[in-house]
Design an enzyme around this catalytic site. Structure first.
Site, PDB file in Angstrom:
ATOM      1  N   LYS A  36       0.859  -1.196   0.000  1.00 54.01           N
ATOM      2  CA  LYS A  36       0.000   0.000   0.000  1.00 54.01           C
ATOM      3  C   LYS A  36       0.898   1.249   0.000  1.00 54.01           C
ATOM      4  CE  LYS A  36      -0.348   0.031   5.009  1.00 54.01           C
ATOM      5  NZ  LYS A  36      -1.030  -0.473   6.192  1.00 54.01           N
ATOM      6  N   ARG A 136     -11.431   0.292  14.298  1.00 53.47           N
ATOM      7  CA  ARG A 136     -11.323   0.881  12.968  1.00 53.47           C
ATOM      8  C   ARG A 136     -12.279   0.104  12.072  1.00 53.47           C
ATOM      9  NH1 ARG A 136      -5.544   1.386   9.857  1.00 53.47           N
ATOM     10  NH2 ARG A 136      -5.915  -0.823   9.468  1.00 53.47           N
ATOM     11  N   TYR A 276      15.173  32.971   0.524  1.00 50.17           N
ATOM     12  CA  TYR A 276      14.089  33.861   0.942  1.00 50.17           C
ATOM     13  C   TYR A 276      14.324  34.388   2.353  1.00 50.17           C
ATOM     14  CZ  TYR A 276      11.030  32.110  -2.838  1.00 50.17           C
ATOM     15  OH  TYR A 276      10.465  31.790  -4.036  1.00 50.17           O
ATOM     16  N   MET A 324      10.036  25.628  -2.819  1.00 52.48           N
ATOM     17  CA  MET A 324       9.141  24.656  -3.437  1.00 52.48           C
ATOM     18  C   MET A 324       9.923  23.640  -4.277  1.00 52.48           C
ATOM     19  SD  MET A 324       5.952  25.207  -6.024  1.00 52.48           S
ATOM     20  CE  MET A 324       5.008  26.231  -4.915  1.00 52.48           C
TER      21      MET A 324
HETATM   22  C1  LIG Z   1      -0.205  -1.503   6.826  1.00 56.33           C
HETATM   23  C2  LIG Z   1      -0.783  -2.760   7.285  1.00 56.33           C
HETATM   24  C3  LIG Z   1       0.034  -3.847   7.577  1.00 56.33           C
HETATM   25  C4  LIG Z   1       1.552  -3.765   7.524  1.00 56.33           C
HETATM   26  O1  LIG Z   1       2.060  -2.989   8.583  1.00 56.33           O
HETATM   27  P1  LIG Z   1       3.645  -2.822   8.812  1.00 56.33           P
HETATM   28  O2  LIG Z   1       3.742  -2.198  10.139  1.00 56.33           O
HETATM   29  O3  LIG Z   1       4.146  -1.924   7.735  1.00 56.33           O
HETATM   30  O4  LIG Z   1       4.236  -4.168   8.729  1.00 56.33           O
HETATM   31  C5  LIG Z   1      -0.575  -5.030   7.923  1.00 56.33           C
HETATM   32  N1  LIG Z   1      -1.923  -5.129   7.993  1.00 56.33           N
HETATM   33  C6  LIG Z   1      -2.742  -4.104   7.722  1.00 56.33           C
HETATM   34  C7  LIG Z   1      -4.213  -4.276   7.820  1.00 56.33           C
HETATM   35  C8  LIG Z   1      -2.201  -2.878   7.370  1.00 56.33           C
HETATM   36  O5  LIG Z   1      -3.015  -1.843   7.120  1.00 56.33           O
END
Ligand SMILES: *Cc1c(COP(=O)(O)O)cnc(C)c1O
Length: 384
Positions: A36, A136, A276, A324
């Site tokens: 992700k 969550r 700046y 920037m």
């Molecule tokens: C991001 C995530 C992980 C991985 O987490 P790390 O700390 O980067 O290993 C695992 N499970 C879920 C549901 C996540 O959102």
């Protein structure tokens, strides 16, 4: 097209990290590479094919969008698991059609998945996520009866493959009791499913920190993000691992190097202000170099007068405000610096290192945040 910086991804460092993680999780556990956040900034399109080349065949993403990006570059043999968003009918159809697996954490999604699977004459491959205390996503304990009934009634359209949950901060001892309680709730829920004749091929809870701090949660599968990229989930987990195993060298190796170059150099006379405003006054005659990276490229403005870079094997200071698209460094003590010289912003040069950690600490960002904020349009390339 001129690119002002590049990100290099070190393949042998990745292999090193995989070997280390494998030594922690054992041979039979499925390693799911969490990609992700654009593979934690490493670039899905660069990172995922490299991971497949070295044998990784399971990937977890946040959304169907990321699954699309992964599928475009994948060798087609890996399993993909969506942990978050796949909501529109169109996305769910695509997901189910391609046997992409996904978390289900509310009845609405479960119902929708069944409806679409029915139409497609396929089974939706789902992982039931349990609310164990993070508050969550996940089914709450009082919804489980309905879930079980619904699954029973729609068996022919569902492959209920996994039972999972996520910890609310396994990287810090502060959350010890909360995480412990989550494990208890998860086990209780698993037993409840089993007593209702529902078993799972893949039980999974552990993220990077849990592998270190709660090894009892390593089950059929682990979802590992930050550690595979060569970073500890927290300083605390790192120290805990070092003490427990009596080691003092880092078994993990970061994959990433972020490089730019010197755009130009110039002399500044004593008494002049630099960049700046008035944040830097030259107190002697100085020499400065400009670097074509600024906050628009992911170099936080909070690193103004704080950040470091490496040029010709010397650590140099960022002086003045990060602009920037540019920043300025002080090269008064290394007058040999020339236009075009390599500049390392994160990583190593001639044995000098700027770690993501130190960079993150200076800019008050977590590893995770800093990495995922590296813009997608910086070109990534594999080295070694
Ligand atoms: C991001 C995530 C992980 C991985 O987490 P790390 O700390 O980067 O290993 C695992 N499970 C879920 C549901 C996540 O959102």
């Amino acid at each position: 097209m001129d690119v002002t910086s590049t990100i290099e991804i070190n393949k042998s460092a990745y292999q090193n990290n995989l070997t280390f993680i494998r030594s922690l999780i054992g041979e039979s556990c499925i390693f799911s590479s969490v990609i992700k956040g654009n593979a934690y900034g490493h670039g899905i399109e660069t990172f995922a094919p490299m991971a497949e080349e070295v044998g990784v065949n399971h990937f977890s993403v946040f959304s169907a969008y990321e699954a699309h990006r992964f599928k475009k570059v994948s060798n087609g043999e890996s399993t993909v698991l969506i942990m978050g968003v796949a909501d529109s009918t169109q996305e769910l159809e695509w997901t189910i059609n391609l046997n992409i697996e996904f978390f289900v954490f509310d009845l609405e999604r479960l119902q929708k998945a069944v409806k679409i699977a029915k139409q497609l004459k396929k089974k939706a491959i789902v992982h039931i996520e349990i609310e164990t205390g993070m508050n969550r996503t996940g089914f709450c304990v009082d919804e489980l009866k309905d879930v079980i009934h619904f699954i029973e009634d729609n068996k022919q359209h569902l492959d209920v493959k996994g039972l999972c949950t996520h910890f609310a901060g396994a990287e810090s001892i502060t959350n010890y009791f909360r995480v412990k309680k989550q494990i208890v709730v998860y086990n209780r829920v698993y037993k409840f499913f089993k007593s209702n004749n529902l078993d799972f091929r893949q039980k999974h809870l552990a993220c990077s920190a849990a592998i270190i701090n709660y090894p009892q949660t390593i089950n059929d599968l682990v979802r590992v993000g930050i550690m595979q990229y060569g970073f500890w989930p927290s300083r605390e987990s790192q120290m805990k691992y070092y003490t427990k195993n009596k080691i003092n060298t880092n078994p993990l190796e970061p994959l990433i190097t972020w490089k730019s170059y010197v755009m130009g150099t110039k002399a500044v006379a004593v008494g002049e202000y630099i960049s700046y405003g008035t944040t830097v006054l030259a107190e002697t005659d100085m020499k400065i170099a400009t670097i074509p990276v600024g906050y628009a490229h992911g170099f936080s403005r909070s690193l103004s007068n704080q950040g470091k870079a490496i040029i010709r094997g010397h650590r140099v200071d960022v002086i003045g405000l990060v602009n920037m698209n540019m920043m300025i460094v002080d090269i008064t003590n290394i007058p040999e610096v020339e236009k075009g010289d390599e500049v390392v912003l994160i990583g190593q040069q001639n044995g000098i290192t700027i770690s993501v950690n130190s960079f993150g600490e200076m800019s008050h960002q977590l590893n995770y945040e800093l990495l995922t904020r590296l813009p997608e349009d910086i070109p990534r390339k594999i080295i070694k």
